[in-house]
Motif scaffolding. Structure first.
Motif, mmCIF file in Angstrom:
data_model
loop_
_atom_site.group_PDB
_atom_site.id
_atom_site.type_symbol
_atom_site.label_atom_id
_atom_site.label_comp_id
_atom_site.label_asym_id
_atom_site.label_seq_id
_atom_site.Cartn_x
_atom_site.Cartn_y
_atom_site.Cartn_z
ATOM 1 N N TRP A 77 9.464 -7.360 16.771
ATOM 2 C CA TRP A 77 9.205 -7.368 15.335
ATOM 3 C C TRP A 77 8.156 -8.409 14.991
ATOM 4 N N THR A 78 7.594 -8.289 13.797
ATOM 5 C CA THR A 78 6.633 -9.250 13.287
ATOM 6 C C THR A 78 6.802 -9.373 11.778
ATOM 7 N N TRP A 79 6.198 -10.426 11.219
ATOM 8 C CA TRP A 79 6.204 -10.575 9.771
ATOM 9 C C TRP A 79 4.918 -11.237 9.315
ATOM 10 N N LEU A 80 4.519 -10.935 8.084
ATOM 11 C CA LEU A 80 3.301 -11.474 7.507
ATOM 12 C C LEU A 80 3.591 -11.952 6.090
ATOM 13 N N VAL A 81 2.920 -13.006 5.680
ATOM 14 C CA VAL A 81 3.041 -13.486 4.302
ATOM 15 C C VAL A 81 1.655 -13.798 3.754
ATOM 16 N N GLY A 82 1.434 -13.430 2.499
ATOM 17 C CA GLY A 82 0.215 -13.814 1.814
ATOM 18 C C GLY A 82 -1.049 -13.197 2.360
ATOM 19 N N VAL A 83 -0.961 -11.973 2.894
ATOM 20 C CA VAL A 83 -2.142 -11.344 3.486
ATOM 21 C C VAL A 83 -2.759 -10.350 2.506
ATOM 22 N N SER A 84 -4.010 -10.010 2.743
ATOM 23 C CA SER A 84 -4.686 -8.995 1.954
ATOM 24 C C SER A 84 -4.305 -7.609 2.468
ATOM 25 N N ALA A 85 -4.668 -6.583 1.714
ATOM 26 C CA ALA A 85 -4.408 -5.215 2.149
ATOM 27 C C ALA A 85 -5.114 -4.929 3.472
ATOM 28 N N ALA A 86 -6.343 -5.436 3.606
ATOM 29 C CA ALA A 86 -7.099 -5.215 4.837
ATOM 30 C C ALA A 86 -6.431 -5.899 6.025
ATOM 31 N N GLN A 87 -5.961 -7.117 5.834
ATOM 32 C CA GLN A 87 -5.288 -7.838 6.915
ATOM 33 C C GLN A 87 -3.997 -7.140 7.321
ATOM 34 N N LEU A 88 -3.271 -6.614 6.346
ATOM 35 C CA LEU A 88 -2.050 -5.869 6.656
ATOM 36 C C LEU A 88 -2.379 -4.645 7.502
ATOM 37 N N PHE A 105 2.797 -10.462 -4.249
ATOM 38 C CA PHE A 105 2.759 -11.474 -5.300
ATOM 39 C C PHE A 105 1.300 -11.691 -5.671
ATOM 40 N N VAL A 106 1.081 -12.261 -6.826
ATOM 41 C CA VAL A 106 -0.276 -12.547 -7.293
ATOM 42 C C VAL A 106 -0.463 -14.054 -7.324
ATOM 43 N N GLN A 107 -1.513 -14.501 -6.679
ATOM 44 C CA GLN A 107 -1.796 -15.929 -6.614
ATOM 45 C C GLN A 107 -3.307 -16.124 -6.761
ATOM 46 N N GLY A 108 -3.687 -16.951 -7.727
ATOM 47 C CA GLY A 108 -5.110 -17.147 -7.978
ATOM 48 C C GLY A 108 -5.810 -15.876 -8.402
ATOM 49 N N GLY A 109 -5.055 -14.975 -9.061
ATOM 50 C CA GLY A 109 -5.623 -13.722 -9.529
ATOM 51 C C GLY A 109 -5.762 -12.655 -8.465
ATOM 52 N N ARG A 111 -3.985 -10.177 -5.437
ATOM 53 C CA ARG A 111 -2.736 -9.588 -4.970
ATOM 54 C C ARG A 111 -2.619 -9.795 -3.472
ATOM 55 N N ARG A 112 -1.512 -10.397 -3.061
ATOM 56 C CA ARG A 112 -1.246 -10.662 -1.654
ATOM 57 C C ARG A 112 0.052 -9.979 -1.257
ATOM 58 N N TYR A 113 0.202 -9.703 0.041
ATOM 59 C CA TYR A 113 1.332 -8.899 0.500
ATOM 60 C C TYR A 113 2.187 -9.660 1.518
ATOM 61 N N THR A 114 3.470 -9.367 1.454
ATOM 62 C CA THR A 114 4.451 -9.878 2.399
ATOM 63 C C THR A 114 5.105 -8.675 3.058
ATOM 64 N N ALA A 115 5.181 -8.667 4.380
ATOM 65 C CA ALA A 115 5.718 -7.502 5.082
ATOM 66 C C ALA A 115 6.569 -7.927 6.265
ATOM 67 N N VAL A 116 7.625 -7.148 6.511
ATOM 68 C CA VAL A 116 8.469 -7.284 7.702
ATOM 69 C C VAL A 116 8.337 -5.981 8.476
ATOM 70 N N MET A 117 8.144 -6.074 9.782
ATOM 71 C CA MET A 117 7.879 -4.895 10.598
ATOM 72 C C MET A 117 8.706 -4.918 11.879
ATOM 73 N N VAL A 118 8.978 -3.724 12.411
ATOM 74 C CA VAL A 118 9.628 -3.599 13.717
ATOM 75 C C VAL A 118 8.757 -2.712 14.603
ATOM 76 N N ALA A 119 8.956 -2.855 15.903
ATOM 77 C CA ALA A 119 8.246 -1.991 16.847
ATOM 78 C C ALA A 119 8.686 -0.546 16.617
#
Length: 289
Positions: A77-88, A105-109, A111-119
């Motif tokens: 599994w992996t997880w990401l916080v505060g990434v852009s759509a492209a990074q996701l 969430f929105v920070q500094g105007g 939109r950033r993404y938080t995701a939890v993933m499994v293989a």
């Protein structure tokens, strides 16, 4: 936030049988990214839900639910916080993982993404998709085109959604429902019990008028007999989308001294009309006997 304290909406299942979390489970709130990492390491765990929230001034904290990642429960599994759509997208392409939880969430105007993933392999392998910034009409179109069911809805402040869906065909096929704009959690619960379903995702938000609302996705939680009774009642009481908008219906069947065979909305208070006459007849016949 109410009085400076976060408020949460949660869905739960008994920690037993098929739903048991072997090795344990934990939940936390008010964590930084470093705090989430520390809890994961301390518990030898993996995330199953990670919710970002703003505590004020653009400061983001996280509520986390995690399960032991040992023994039979271990997953890649992996997880990401505060990434852009492209990074996701880049991460998913490089790992081949599947999203099980997605929030923003929105920070500094921005939109950033938080995701939890499994293989997406072995028993966890599913045909799946995710989509960002979708209108309700687009959500419905995506579901129909992919013959899928929604496992995650993330509502944005503009009324659009980020969504995760899995194929609802073959071995993964199940009855399921989703609906927007419940006024109370009681309405969410009534919807679920009427259909012998359980929520798999609940979204809580306030409208532009400051009113609390809930969106939810549900999956079938009935046994075969209850499912059959639901289908019979549904011919009259379910609308074209399969939602119970045409009245309350109930069924309960229990073998004397045995198990419950049918439990369809049995705890809901409703007028049972002529069906109740059977109980009075039974009582009268016993008195005669």
């Amino acid at each position: 936030m109410v009085g400076g304290a976060p408020r949460f909406t949660a869905r739960m299942v008994p920690n037993s049988g098929a739903y048991a979390a072997p090795g344990g489970w934990w939940w936390y709130h008010g964590l930084t990214v470093a705090g989430v990492t520390a809890a994961l390491n301390a518990n030898n765990a993996r995330l199953i839900d990670l919710e970002p929230y703003d505590i004020g001034g653009g400061i983001i904290r996280y509520a986390a639910v995690m399960v032991s990642n040992t023994g039979g429960a271990a997953r890649g599994w992996t997880w990401l916080v505060g990434v852009s759509a492209a990074q996701l997208g880049t991460h998913l392409a490089s790992t081949g993982h599947r999203i099980v939880d997605l929030d923003h969430f929105v920070q500094g105007g921005e939109r950033r993404y938080t995701a939890v993933m499994v293989a997406n392999t072995g028993a966890d392998a599913k045909a799946w998709q995710y989509w960002l910034d979708q209108s309700p009409l687009q959500v419905a179109t995506r579901v129909a085109a992919f013959q899928s069911r929604i496992v995650k809805l993330d509502r944005q402040s503009n009324g659009r959604y980020n969504m995760v869906q899995v194929s609802n065909t073959r071995g993964d096929q199940s009855a399921w429902w989703y609906r927007y704009g419940f006024a109370t959690m009681t309405e969410v619960a009534d919807f679920a019990t009427q259909l012998a379903a359980r929520p798999v995702d609940i979204v809580s938000y306030t409208t532009a008028q400051g009113e609390r609302r809930f969106d939810a996705a549900f999956i079938d939680n009935a046994n075969a007999d209850t499912r059959r009774m639901r289908a019979e009642f549904g011919k009259t009481f379910l609308d074209a989308s399969g939602a119970p908008t045409r009245g309350i219906f109930q069924a309960y069947l229990k073998q004397v001294g045995g198990a419950v065979s049918v439990d369809l909305n049995a705890s809901r208070r409703a007028e049972t009309a002529s069906a109740l006459k059977v109980l009075h007849l039974l009582h009268a016949m016993r008195e005669v006997q």
